[in-house]
Write a protein that holds these residues in place. Structure first.
Motif, PDB file in Angstrom:
ATOM      1  N   HIS A  95       0.825  -1.219   0.000  1.00 44.28           N
ATOM      2  CA  HIS A  95       0.000   0.000   0.000  1.00 44.28           C
ATOM      3  C   HIS A  95       0.854   1.262   0.000  1.00 44.28           C
ATOM      4  CE1 HIS A  95      -3.979  -1.940   0.482  1.00 44.28           C
ATOM      5  NE2 HIS A  95      -3.223  -2.930   0.942  1.00 44.28           N
ATOM      6  N   LEU A  96       2.117   1.129  -0.337  1.00 45.09           N
ATOM      7  CA  LEU A  96       3.034   2.261  -0.482  1.00 45.09           C
ATOM      8  C   LEU A  96       3.113   3.091   0.804  1.00 45.09           C
ATOM      9  CD1 LEU A  96       2.003   3.362  -4.093  1.00 45.09           C
ATOM     10  CD2 LEU A  96       3.696   1.657  -3.412  1.00 45.09           C
ATOM     11  N   GLY A  97       3.154   2.397   1.929  1.00 49.01           N
ATOM     12  CA  GLY A  97       3.246   3.091   3.218  1.00 49.01           C
ATOM     13  C   GLY A  97       4.648   3.599   3.503  1.00 49.01           C
ATOM     14  N   SER A  98       5.584   3.270   2.614  1.00 48.24           N
ATOM     15  CA  SER A  98       6.964   3.670   2.838  1.00 48.24           C
ATOM     16  C   SER A  98       7.446   4.475   1.648  1.00 48.24           C
ATOM     17  CB  SER A  98       7.814   2.406   3.013  1.00 48.24           C
ATOM     18  OG  SER A  98       9.140   2.740   3.273  1.00 48.24           O
ATOM     19  N   GLN A  99       7.939   5.689   1.893  1.00 53.94           N
ATOM     20  CA  GLN A  99       8.492   6.475   0.781  1.00 53.94           C
ATOM     21  C   GLN A  99      10.013   6.481   0.896  1.00 53.94           C
ATOM     22  OE1 GLN A  99       6.413  10.182  -0.176  1.00 53.94           O
ATOM     23  NE2 GLN A  99       4.566   9.338   0.744  1.00 53.94           N
ATOM     24  N   CYS A 100      10.609   7.455   1.592  1.00 52.02           N
ATOM     25  CA  CYS A 100      12.072   7.378   1.752  1.00 52.02           C
ATOM     26  C   CYS A 100      12.434   6.238   2.700  1.00 52.02           C
ATOM     27  CB  CYS A 100      12.646   8.700   2.242  1.00 52.02           C
ATOM     28  SG  CYS A 100      12.622   8.930   4.028  1.00 52.02           S
ATOM     29  N   GLY A 101      11.510   5.877   3.594  1.00 49.46           N
ATOM     30  CA  GLY A 101      11.699   4.699   4.434  1.00 49.46           C
ATOM     31  C   GLY A 101      12.291   4.954   5.802  1.00 49.46           C
ATOM     32  N   TYR A 140       1.412  10.356   5.226  1.00 46.55           N
ATOM     33  CA  TYR A 140       0.568   9.810   6.292  1.00 46.55           C
ATOM     34  C   TYR A 140      -0.640   9.018   5.780  1.00 46.55           C
ATOM     35  CZ  TYR A 140       3.317  12.745   9.400  1.00 46.55           C
ATOM     36  OH  TYR A 140       4.351  13.309  10.081  1.00 46.55           O
ATOM     37  N   VAL A 141      -1.248   9.480   4.679  1.00 48.40           N
ATOM     38  CA  VAL A 141      -2.465   8.810   4.191  1.00 48.40           C
ATOM     39  C   VAL A 141      -2.143   7.350   3.856  1.00 48.40           C
ATOM     40  CG1 VAL A 141      -4.155   8.760   2.326  1.00 48.40           C
ATOM     41  CG2 VAL A 141      -3.529  10.941   3.387  1.00 48.40           C
ATOM     42  N   LYS A 142      -1.045   7.148   3.132  1.00 52.56           N
ATOM     43  CA  LYS A 142      -0.679   5.781   2.733  1.00 52.56           C
ATOM     44  C   LYS A 142      -0.268   4.930   3.949  1.00 52.56           C
ATOM     45  CE  LYS A 142      -1.229   6.151  -1.704  1.00 52.56           C
ATOM     46  NZ  LYS A 142      -2.350   5.423  -2.327  1.00 52.56           N
ATOM     47  N   ILE A 143       0.337   5.585   4.920  1.00 55.78           N
ATOM     48  CA  ILE A 143       0.733   4.852   6.132  1.00 55.78           C
ATOM     49  C   ILE A 143      -0.514   4.344   6.856  1.00 55.78           C
ATOM     50  CG2 ILE A 143       1.751   5.136   8.438  1.00 55.78           C
ATOM     51  CD1 ILE A 143       3.800   7.070   7.073  1.00 55.78           C
ATOM     52  N   ILE A 144      -1.501   5.229   7.003  1.00 57.01           N
ATOM     53  CA  ILE A 144      -2.729   4.839   7.706  1.00 57.01           C
ATOM     54  C   ILE A 144      -3.470   3.761   6.903  1.00 57.01           C
ATOM     55  CG2 ILE A 144      -4.993   5.708   8.442  1.00 57.01           C
ATOM     56  CD1 ILE A 144      -3.430   8.373   9.090  1.00 57.01           C
ATOM     57  N   GLU A 145      -3.481   3.910   5.575  1.00 55.29           N
ATOM     58  CA  GLU A 145      -4.124   2.880   4.742  1.00 55.29           C
ATOM     59  C   GLU A 145      -3.413   1.530   4.882  1.00 55.29           C
ATOM     60  OE1 GLU A 145      -5.854   5.882   1.267  1.00 55.29           O
ATOM     61  OE2 GLU A 145      -4.258   4.446   0.767  1.00 55.29           O
ATOM     62  N   SER A 146      -2.103   1.582   5.035  1.00 53.38           N
ATOM     63  CA  SER A 146      -1.350   0.328   5.197  1.00 53.38           C
ATOM     64  C   SER A 146      -1.754  -0.381   6.497  1.00 53.38           C
ATOM     65  CB  SER A 146       0.153   0.608   5.225  1.00 53.38           C
ATOM     66  OG  SER A 146       0.557   1.256   4.052  1.00 53.38           O
ATOM     67  N   VAL A 147      -1.860   0.401   7.577  1.00 53.27           N
ATOM     68  CA  VAL A 147      -2.231  -0.200   8.862  1.00 53.27           C
ATOM     69  C   VAL A 147      -3.664  -0.728   8.780  1.00 53.27           C
ATOM     70  CG1 VAL A 147      -2.449   0.171  11.348  1.00 53.27           C
ATOM     71  CG2 VAL A 147      -0.652   1.359  10.069  1.00 53.27           C
ATOM     72  N   GLU A 148      -4.543   0.035   8.130  1.00 55.66           N
ATOM     73  CA  GLU A 148      -5.930  -0.421   7.965  1.00 55.66           C
ATOM     74  C   GLU A 148      -5.972  -1.732   7.188  1.00 55.66           C
ATOM     75  OE1 GLU A 148      -7.827   2.988   6.092  1.00 55.66           O
ATOM     76  OE2 GLU A 148      -9.284   3.034   7.750  1.00 55.66           O
ATOM     77  N   ALA A 149      -5.167  -1.820   6.132  1.00 55.07           N
ATOM     78  CA  ALA A 149      -5.153  -3.024   5.299  1.00 55.07           C
ATOM     79  C   ALA A 149      -4.685  -4.234   6.108  1.00 55.07           C
ATOM     80  CB  ALA A 149      -4.257  -2.814   4.083  1.00 55.07           C
ATOM     81  N   ALA A 150      -3.632  -4.007   6.913  1.00 56.85           N
ATOM     82  CA  ALA A 150      -3.131  -5.112   7.739  1.00 56.85           C
ATOM     83  C   ALA A 150      -4.187  -5.517   8.768  1.00 56.85           C
ATOM     84  CB  ALA A 150      -1.844  -4.697   8.449  1.00 56.85           C
ATOM     85  N   ALA A 151      -4.934  -4.528   9.283  1.00 56.83           N
ATOM     86  CA  ALA A 151      -5.920  -4.809  10.324  1.00 56.83           C
ATOM     87  C   ALA A 151      -7.105  -5.593   9.766  1.00 56.83           C
ATOM     88  CB  ALA A 151      -6.398  -3.510  10.955  1.00 56.83           C
ATOM     89  N   CYS A 152      -7.593  -5.184   8.578  1.00 52.46           N
ATOM     90  CA  CYS A 152      -8.784  -5.878   8.089  1.00 52.46           C
ATOM     91  C   CYS A 152      -8.418  -7.159   7.371  1.00 52.46           C
ATOM     92  CB  CYS A 152      -9.705  -4.982   7.290  1.00 52.46           C
ATOM     93  SG  CYS A 152      -8.975  -4.148   5.949  1.00 52.46           S
ATOM     94  N   GLY A 153      -7.117  -7.448   7.316  1.00 51.30           N
ATOM     95  CA  GLY A 153      -6.710  -8.758   6.880  1.00 51.30           C
ATOM     96  C   GLY A 153      -6.932  -9.009   5.405  1.00 51.30           C
ATOM     97  N   SER A 154      -7.022  -7.930   4.593  1.00 49.94           N
ATOM     98  CA  SER A 154      -7.181  -8.126   3.160  1.00 49.94           C
ATOM     99  C   SER A 154      -5.964  -8.899   2.675  1.00 49.94           C
ATOM    100  CB  SER A 154      -7.278  -6.775   2.453  1.00 49.94           C
ATOM    101  OG  SER A 154      -6.090  -6.055   2.655  1.00 49.94           O
ATOM    102  N   GLU A 155      -6.221  -9.837   1.782  1.00 54.26           N
ATOM    103  CA  GLU A 155      -5.138 -10.743   1.380  1.00 54.26           C
ATOM    104  C   GLU A 155      -4.097  -9.969   0.585  1.00 54.26           C
ATOM    105  OE1 GLU A 155      -3.162 -13.394   2.189  1.00 54.26           O
ATOM    106  OE2 GLU A 155      -5.084 -13.416   3.250  1.00 54.26           O
ATOM    107  N   VAL A 156      -2.897  -9.979   1.077  1.00 49.78           N
ATOM    108  CA  VAL A 156      -1.812  -9.292   0.385  1.00 49.78           C
ATOM    109  C   VAL A 156      -0.835 -10.359  -0.102  1.00 49.78           C
ATOM    110  CG1 VAL A 156      -0.061  -7.517   0.640  1.00 49.78           C
ATOM    111  CG2 VAL A 156      -2.095  -7.448   2.073  1.00 49.78           C
ATOM    112  N   PRO A 157      -0.508 -10.359  -1.376  1.00 50.36           N
ATOM    113  CA  PRO A 157       0.424 -11.394  -1.856  1.00 50.36           C
ATOM    114  C   PRO A 157       1.779 -11.284  -1.157  1.00 50.36           C
ATOM    115  CG  PRO A 157      -0.100  -9.788  -3.593  1.00 50.36           C
ATOM    116  CD  PRO A 157      -0.938  -9.443  -2.423  1.00 50.36           C
TER     117      PRO A 157
END
Lengths: 158, 328
Positions: A95-101, A140-157
């Motif tokens: 979910h591109l939660g990391s830019q410079c990292g 921040y938006v992508k970071i929060i989306e990443s945490v949301e994705a991990a929380a709702c358990g959407s299947e990530v390859p």
């Protein structure tokens, strides 16, 4: 003067001779070579050095190494298992939660503590849990989306 | 930031041992969460040869309710305090203030006692060594002039803890442990209006616990003005506790932070008891707060703004609590 420090790092018991004035971040990075924990502002204002102490997020740059004697420390290096990223790490990647990292290890550890305590957090709860972590790329938006994705358990390859 | 100077860490297992070690090593410092002390040590703002770590003193992390009093060990973390069911239900000002301190990663380490004893802050003090040297230092460290009040003989660094005003409004007392045992005093008496010596804590005393009365029917809250919604210290903070008798004020207690060298209890509000919360009451609140506070150029945000904003925070908060008390 160095004295013996006994603790556990990423599940592995350790005994090291550590100076009284050594910070937890210096012990992790310099003594153990675990450089995943980042040194950012170095004054407790940015959260890049966030690690878990007995499961709670703590700032390694404001913590004396000897003050966490006998405790269990987890760093970003401890999250992956046999070379596979954790669900949260995969979500940051997909979910591109990391830019410079640079803020990412701290963000992931703070979010990891949140998800263990509250596996289904609301967006506001995620924002509150990450309120002490700064991203200079302002992603921040992508970071929060990443945490949301991990929380709702959407299947990530993997 | 600079490396830490050389020091030894002592880890006593009891509060009595901690006080004994403090007596044996006059140049030592107590450390609990370290979120205030460690950055200050690294900036060279404080120095010490020996650090006495209170992390092993379990008796200081206890929360006990006995009758109408809640006793909080000084080593309770701000995260624990903000989540405690009794604190949230009966002392919301304290829960809200604890939750306003810094960020969540600070609050898991930072303690009640640490926030009450927080080093006073100033834009001329909380800087790097080279910055302060370039400015020829200030009275609080290595210099002889207060940069915010150059003609003054005292330092005006601001007390910036969030928890103290909440506990002042709630009428808390503190327990100080010294070689002779425990002495109790009202929280207000712990503080001195001086940016360099803001604590009336003896050289060999340890802030051991805080006791807070649980008053039936009392509502309370905390409002904080800051640049960002997290991490920042207060530009101004106001706590209030209120009881209501129908359409009249029963009791109103207000305290402020960030606008003086100590947390300030706002006096002169007793006359409001029995009065309605009308325009005249709000005018009294504003007047008494402006008489009490003394914001100085300790932050980059202007003094007139903080002076005007502090009573606004208070009036908003009291209005909110007034409605909340009616719904009870």
């Amino acid at each position: 003067m160095k004295t013996l420090l006994t603790l556990s790092v990423n599940g592995r018991p350790r005994e090291d001779a550590v100076a009284g004035n050594a910070l937890l971040i210096d012990y992790l990075r310099d003594t153990l070579g675990l450089t995943g924990t980042k040194q950012g502002c170095d004054g407790g204002e940015c959260g890049a050095c966030t690690v878990l102490v007995d499961g709670e997020p703590r700032l390694a740059c404001c913590t004396l190494a000897h003050s966490v004697a006998e405790r269990s420390i987890e760093t970003i290096e401890g999250l992956s298992h046999e070379g596979n990223l954790s669900r949260l790490q995969r979500a940051f990647h997909e979910h591109l939660g990391s830019q410079c990292g640079f803020c990412t290890p701290g963000m992931v550890m703070a979010a990891e503590a949140l998800l263990r305590r509250n596996p289904q957090p609301s967006r506001d709860e995620i924002r509150e849990a990450l309120a002490g972590n700064l991203c200079r790329c302002t992603g921040y938006v992508k970071i929060i989306e990443s945490v949301e994705a991990a929380a709702c358990g959407s299947e990530v390859p993997a | 930031m600079a490396a830490l100077s050389e020091f030894r860490v002592l880890r006593p297992a009891s509060a009595v041992d901690a006080v004994r070690l403090r007596g044996e090593h006059p140049a030592s410092r107590f450390i609990a969460g370290g979120t205030d002390l460690v950055p200050n040590l690294r900036r060279g703002l404080v120095s010490t040869d020996i650090v006495i770590d209170l992390g092993n003193v379990g008796e200081m992390r206890e929360v006990q309710r006995s009758g109408d009093t809640l006793r909080l060990g000084a080593g309770v973390t701000l995260a624990t305090l903000a989540a405690d069911p009794t604190v949230r239900a009966s002392l919301p000002a304290l829960a809200q203030a604890a939750l306003c301190v810094a960020g969540p990663t600070h609050r898991t380490a930072a303690t009640l006692g640490g926030n009450l004893c927080l080093e006073t802050r100033c834009q001329y003090f909380n800087q790097s060594e080279s910055w302060r040297q370039g400015n020829n230092y200030c009275m609080k460290l290595a210099g002889d002039t207060c940069r915010v009040a150059p003609k003054s003989s005292r330092c005006y660094a601001a007390f910036s803890g969030d928890v103290a005003p909440a506990l002042l409004a709630l009428g808390a007392e503190v327990e100080l442990l010294g070689p002779q045992g425990i002495r109790r005093l009202p929280l207000a008496e712990l503080y001195v209006d001086d940016g360099m010596r803001w604590l009336a804590l003896g050289a060999d005393e340890l802030l051991f616990a805080v006791t807070v009365p649980l008053v039936a029917g009392r509502v309370s809250g905390y409002e904080k003005l800051r640049m960002r919604g997290a991490i920042d210290f207060p530009l101004a903070g106001v706590a209030a506790a209120l009881t209501r008798d129908g359409e009249a004020i029963g009791e109103l207690r207000i305290a402020c932070t960030g606008v003086s060298s100590r947390p300030e209890f706002v006096g002169g509000l007793d006359a409001l008891a029995g009065q309605p919360l009308d325009a005249a009451a709000f005018a009294t609140i504003e007047r008494q707060i402006k008489r009490t506070i003394q914001p100085m150029e300790t932050t980059t945000v202007s003094v007139p703004y903080r002076r005007r904003a502090t009573p606004v925070l208070a009036k908003r908060l009291v209005g909110r609590l007034w409605d909340e008390a009616k719904r009870r």
